[in-house]
Design an enzyme around this catalytic site. Structure first.
Site, short mmCIF file in Angstrom:
data_model
loop_
_atom_site.label_atom_id
_atom_site.label_comp_id
_atom_site.label_asym_id
_atom_site.label_seq_id
_atom_site.Cartn_x
_atom_site.Cartn_y
_atom_site.Cartn_z
N CYS A 1 1.06 -1.14 -0.14
CA CYS A 1 0.14 0.16 0.07
C CYS A 1 1.17 0.79 -0.30
O CYS A 1 -0.09 2.63 -0.40
CB CYS A 1 -0.88 -0.32 1.29
SG CYS A 1 0.17 0.32 2.68
N ASP B 1 2.81 2.72 2.41
CA ASP B 1 3.13 3.34 3.73
C ASP B 1 3.28 2.43 4.46
O ASP B 1 2.37 1.55 5.28
CB ASP B 1 2.09 3.84 4.40
CG ASP B 1 1.42 5.90 3.64
OD1 ASP B 1 2.78 6.15 3.34
OD2 ASP B 1 1.12 5.73 2.25
N CYS C 1 4.97 8.49 1.85
CA CYS C 1 5.44 9.94 1.09
C CYS C 1 5.19 10.46 2.30
O CYS C 1 5.76 10.40 3.42
CB CYS C 1 3.75 9.90 0.23
SG CYS C 1 2.07 9.72 1.69
N CYS D 1 -4.45 6.49 4.21
CA CYS D 1 -3.35 4.99 3.87
C CYS D 1 -2.01 6.29 4.67
O CYS D 1 -1.10 5.26 5.64
CB CYS D 1 -3.01 5.61 2.43
SG CYS D 1 -3.12 6.35 1.53
#
Ligand SMILES: Cc1ncc(COP(=O)(O)O)c(C=O)c1O
Lengths: 137, 391
Positions: free
Chosen positions: A33, A35, A58, A102
């Site tokens: 995903c 993360d 991110c 997320c």
């Protein structure tokens, strides 16, 4: 896209790393995903004396991890347990909506680390831990 | 250091010569190209001159095979929906590839959902290449259109379009290629490529945004989807965007003249970037084919770090790039192109695309090669999945 506060934490993340002899470690997310957050804590007299994070993700993921460590360092376990992902996002002056899910898991990682310290199994993020924290003690 | 723009696959700046050529058509020569008076005739002449230049750039036999559109997306939509609608009595099967731009994929999905078409998506290998034999095998009696892109926008892989075109020709099926990334970057000739339709877009080769064209080979019948006036020989209604058309014509003329030089320069800079990154950063992989690749495209995955945080760090250093990470796509999944190439989610999240343009310099490339490893080191130091090889 990101608030100044997010960018400030992103550029200068606090408390990066892993504690050698951590009293509790919590990890959430997976590479699929995009993360992963890992938080380790040292606890003395019920106070989070030291805390470090490592994050793959991110800008939002890095900033939320960083500010989470800052928000609970020196706080009691009980206080730290009350921290929610929403609190973290608010402290950063908000996050873009698509980042709310997320990339905003640092409080969950912290909760896992605390549960791990408390010897609670699995460190699952049950809603019970949120408000009725006494229940588990 | 001045900001460094390495996102030329997204868009390019309008060249000053192009802008200069366009300017009179906003004010002095503003006529409607359909009008009979002198104002109109002057605009009409300018449009036709631009049409010749665009036709010349892609080796079209006749200028009238060029239809101006509002961009690459509209050209793709016109080609796919137009050919599908034209031939819907003959069959409702379309062949495309797994790595097309959304401007091709979504019209195909639309035809499936609303018009009962069936779409076969040809897979690609790990370098992003379509095998022409797979296309030949996918052809059915009711196939009415094959659409495979000439060069991919993310990984720059150049497809064997001429070969696929031959297959389409032999089977008598209409063949479209999205050449938006290729035109202005490599030589493109519609006859060598054996295509019936080809999309291009001005802003990828230093013309403005919002102008494109569809090449439609003479004799190819197509149903328009912009209905209105008789502009563009009835194939695309709406008053011609004269300044932009003039701009694309000028850009086509310029790039045709400098193509060889541009291609050589960008290939050299591209390889310097790729080799420099491979030399200075461990555990990186080049995405896409090493040689069958656009001269301006570098796409690498850097393990253990995530693309958006990489882009933000580069941006803080004044370097503009892009990534196939989910965090930059606005969805939960990373790039469909990288996934179709069999690249894992984790590696796709760490992809970095650097795309060169005519204004990039060797010094800029060297600066990027200096800055990037430091950023990677910083991000890896905070990555929980990076096992530092400590001394
Ligand atoms: C391969 C490809 N096709 C189509 C398009 C769409 O072109 P435009 O932006 O002119 O609509 C692009 C540009 O992003 C592209 O790279």
């Amino acid at each position: 896209m990101y608030s100044d506060k997010v960018m400030e934490h992103f550029e200068n993340p606090r408390n990066i790393g892993e504690l050698e002899d951590a009293d509790g470690v919590g990890e959430v997310g997976n590479p699929t995903c995009g993360d992963i957050m890992k938080i380790s804590i040292n606890v003395e007299d019920d106070i989070i004396q030291d805390i470090k994070f490592k994050t793959f993700g991110c800008g939002a993921a890095i900033a939320t991890s960083s500010i989470t460590t800052e928000m609970v360092k020196g706080k009691s376990i009980k206080e730290a347990q009350k921290l929610t992902n929403k609190d973290v996002a608010e402290a950063l002056g908000g996050l873009p909506p698509e980042k709310m899910h997320c990339s905003n898991l640092a409080a969950d990682a912290l909760k896992k680390a605390i549960n791990n310290y408390l010897g609670l199994n699995g460190g699952d993020m049950c809603d019970d831990c949120d408000d009725k924290s006494g229940k588990h003690q | 250091m001045e900001p460094i723009y390495l996102d030329n696959a997204s868009t390019t700046p309008t060249a000053p010569e192009v802008l200069a050529a366009m300017k009179p058509y906003f004010t002095d020569t503003f006529g409607n190209a359909s009008s009979v008076h002198a104002f109109g005739r002057e605009s009409k002449e300018a449009v036709e001159e631009a049409r010749e230049k665009v036709a010349d750039l892609i080796g079209a036999d006749e200028p009238r095979e060029i239809i101006f559109t509002s961009g690459g997306t509209e050209a793709d939509n016109l080609a796919i929906k137009g050919i599908a609608m034209q031939n819907r009595e003959q069959g409702k099967h379309i062949i495309t590839s797994a790595i097309e731009h959304h401007a091709v994929l979504h019209p195909c999905e639309y035809l499936e959902e609303y018009h009962g078409f069936e779409v076969t998506s040809i897979p690609v290998d790990e370098e992003g290449l379509v095998n022409p034999l797979d296309v030949a095998e996918a052809v059915r009696d009711d196939t009415v259109l094959i659409s495979i892109m000439l060069a991919n926008n993310e990984v720059g892989t150049i497809q064997p379009i001429a070969e696929i075109g031959k297959i389409a020709q032999q089977k008598g099926i209409c063949f479209h290629t999205d050449a938006v990334q290729a035109v202005g970057s490599i030589p493109v000739d519609v006859n060598e490529l054996n295509v019936d339709l080809l999309s291009l877009s001005g802003h990828k080769f230093n013309a403005p945004k919002g102008i494109g064209a569809l090449y439609i080979r003479k004799g190819t019948r197509i149903v328009p989807f912009m209905h209105g006036g008789a502009q563009e020989r009835g194939k695309r209604a709406s008053t011609e965007n004269v300044p932009s058309i003039v701009g694309m014509g000028k850009a086509a003329e310029i790039v045709k003249n400098e193509l060889k030089e541009k291609q050589e320069k960008l290939t050299r800079l591209r390889d310097k970037l790729i080799e420099g990154i491979e030399e200075r950063i461990d555990e990186v992989q080049l995405n896409g084919h090493r040689n069958k690749r656009l001269p301006n495209n570098v796409n690498i995955s850097i393990r253990y770090i995530e693309g958006e945080s990489l882009l933000l760090n580069l941006d803080l250093k004044g370097i503009a790039a892009s990534s196939g990470s989910a965090c930059t796509s606005g969805s939960l999944d990373p790039s469909h192109v990288l996934l179709a190439m069999g690249i894992s989610h984790e590696i796709a999240h760490g992809s970095l695309r650097l795309t060169l343009g005519k204004y990039n310099t060797e010094a800029e490339v060297e600066h990027v090669l200096d800055v990037l490893p430091k950023i990677v080191e910083k991000l890896r130091a905070m990555s929980p999945i990076y096992n530092q090889k400590e001394a």
